[in-house]
Scaffold this active site. Structure first.
Site, PDB file in Angstrom:
ATOM      1  CB  VAL A 176       2.205  -3.733  -6.362  1.00 22.87           C
ATOM      2  CG1 VAL A 176       2.143  -4.712  -7.529  1.00 22.87           C
ATOM      3  CG2 VAL A 176       3.342  -2.740  -6.560  1.00 22.87           C
ATOM      4  CG  ASP A 205       2.353   0.635  -1.145  1.00 20.50           C
ATOM      5  OD1 ASP A 205       2.702  -0.265  -1.952  1.00 20.50           O
ATOM      6  OD2 ASP A 205       1.782   0.379  -0.060  1.00 20.50           O
ATOM      7  CG  ASP A 230       5.624  -1.781  -2.967  1.00 21.68           C
ATOM      8  OD1 ASP A 230       4.571  -1.448  -3.514  1.00 21.68           O
ATOM      9  OD2 ASP A 230       5.677  -2.115  -1.765  1.00 21.68           O
ATOM     10  CG  HIS A 284       2.646  -9.563  -0.483  1.00 19.78           C
ATOM     11  ND1 HIS A 284       1.932 -10.609   0.036  1.00 19.78           N
ATOM     12  CD2 HIS A 284       3.205  -8.933   0.594  1.00 19.78           C
ATOM     13  CE1 HIS A 284       2.028 -10.626   1.347  1.00 19.78           C
ATOM     14  NE2 HIS A 284       2.799  -9.616   1.716  1.00 19.78           N
ATOM     15  CG  ASP A 285       3.849  -5.326  -3.959  1.00 17.62           C
ATOM     16  OD1 ASP A 285       2.752  -5.857  -3.677  1.00 17.62           O
ATOM     17  OD2 ASP A 285       4.271  -4.294  -3.414  1.00 17.62           O
TER      18      ASP A 285
END
Ligand code: BDR
Ligand code: CA
Length: 336
Positions: free
Chosen positions: A136, A11, A16, A258-259
């Site tokens: 993710v 997303d 990402d 994060h991803d």
């Protein structure tokens, strides 16, 4: 060298975007396709952002993007339950991690005609069970595909998921939920109970493996396009974290990406230094814990009939990760 056939589900989104850059650069990854989904922004924007990343590093002829679901399964049907979804800039004052459009040139690349759900079904059913999915964003695409064609579940080698939080959270009224699971909790539950091999990379770990400003600067100084793009996104995140997210104990001049941790962990499992096999469900009750993941480390469950049964350990939950190794893998990939 172990080669991975991978479908990414994103997303996009600044973190990402870094994951996509890493996946496209990794020789070990045969990137079959990228599916977009509603999440950080509406699916038109997350698709466009994904295409911008692909185009920026000159991979438009190689990497195919499939537009996915525009809304979560059901949680927006009640307008009060997720009033902000789909997300747009109007809800922010410009100081957040993503923005509507990534800070990259516009692109004329277009997504494929086939939608992400059909792509999953067709690709997985024709496969030999050797495809890994790295998801993710919210899990809507996968959940819909699993409901439409349940046989795909036995065709998936592994799903690596950025989602959930044990002690950490970044979404929901009490900030106890993790965004990807919170944005579509029913989809998350469908995937969690799918029987697929699942590796979950939660916020607790991504918050402890932040990328530092000097590391991002080194990406940029390498002179590569991927290094420049990754640095741009991470610097934006660091600026935002310093404004708003000090309560997440991520450290100064550092941001969670994060991803991207999923890609590093896929390429080198030793990045994940503690992994626990356990039971995970979603709360999708609509109450205070709506969108919060519920984890049990107990060896047994007890249903309403009072009988103890062995717990179904449906996930490998990453509890700790090697930040230095993660940063080094990211460096290697975006600077080559
Ligand atoms: C997750 O939510 C999104 O905002 C990020 O891209 C990441 O996938 C973190 O909770
Ligand atoms: Ca994401």
């Amino acid at each position: 060298m172990e080669k991975y056939k991978v479908i990414l589900d994103v997303d996009t989104g600044t973190d990402d975007a870094v994951a996509i850059l890493m996946a496209m650069a990794a020789e070990e990854i045969d990137l079959l396709g990228i599916c977009s989904v509603n999440g950080n922004r509406n699916v038109e924007l997350t698709t466009d952002n994904t295409l911008r990343v692909v185009d920026f590093v000159g991979k438009g002829d190689e990497v195919k993007v499939y537009k996915g679901c525009a809304l979560p399964l059901v949680c927006t049907l009640n307008k009060d339950r997720r009033p902000l979804i789909p997300y747009g800039d109007k809800y922010f004052d410009g100081q957040e991690n993503h923005g509507n459009h990534l800070d990259l040139p516009e692109t004329s690349l277009q997504p494929q005609d086939k939608c992400a759900v059909s792509y999953y079904i067709d690709t997985l059913m024709a496969s030999e069970g050797d495809i890994t999915i790295v998801a993710v964003g919210p899990l809507t695409n996968l959940a819909v595909a699993m409901r439409a064609e349940p046989r795909i579940c036995s065709k998936i080698k592994e799903i690596m998921i950025m989602g959930a939080g044990l002690e950490e959270g970044n979404s929901g009224p009490l900030q106890r939920a993790e965004f990807n699971f919170w944005a579509d909790p029913e989809a998350a539950e469908i995937v969690l109970q799918s029987g697929c091999k699942l590796t979950i990379v939660p916020l607790d770990v991504t918050h402890k493996t932040g990328i530092k400003l000097k590391e991002a600067q080194a990406f940029e100084d390498s002179g590569t396009k991927a290094g420049y793009a990754a640095a741009t996104f991470i610097k934006r995140r660091i600026k935002n974290y310093s404004n708003f997210q000090h309560n997440w104990h991520i450290g100064e001049e550092t941001a969670a990406v994060h991803d991207a941790l999923c890609i590093a962990g896929l390429l080198d499992r030793s990045v994940f230094t503690k992994v626990v096999n356990c039971n995970m469900h979603m709360d999708y009750s609509g109450g205070t814990a709506d969108g919060v993941s519920v984890v049990s480390f107990k060896p047994v469950t007890r249903d309403l009939d009072g009988i103890f049964r062995p717990a179904v350990k449906n996930v490998d939950l990453v509890m700790e990760a090697d930040r230095e190794k993660f940063a080094a893998i990211m460096h290697e990939l975006v600077t080559k």
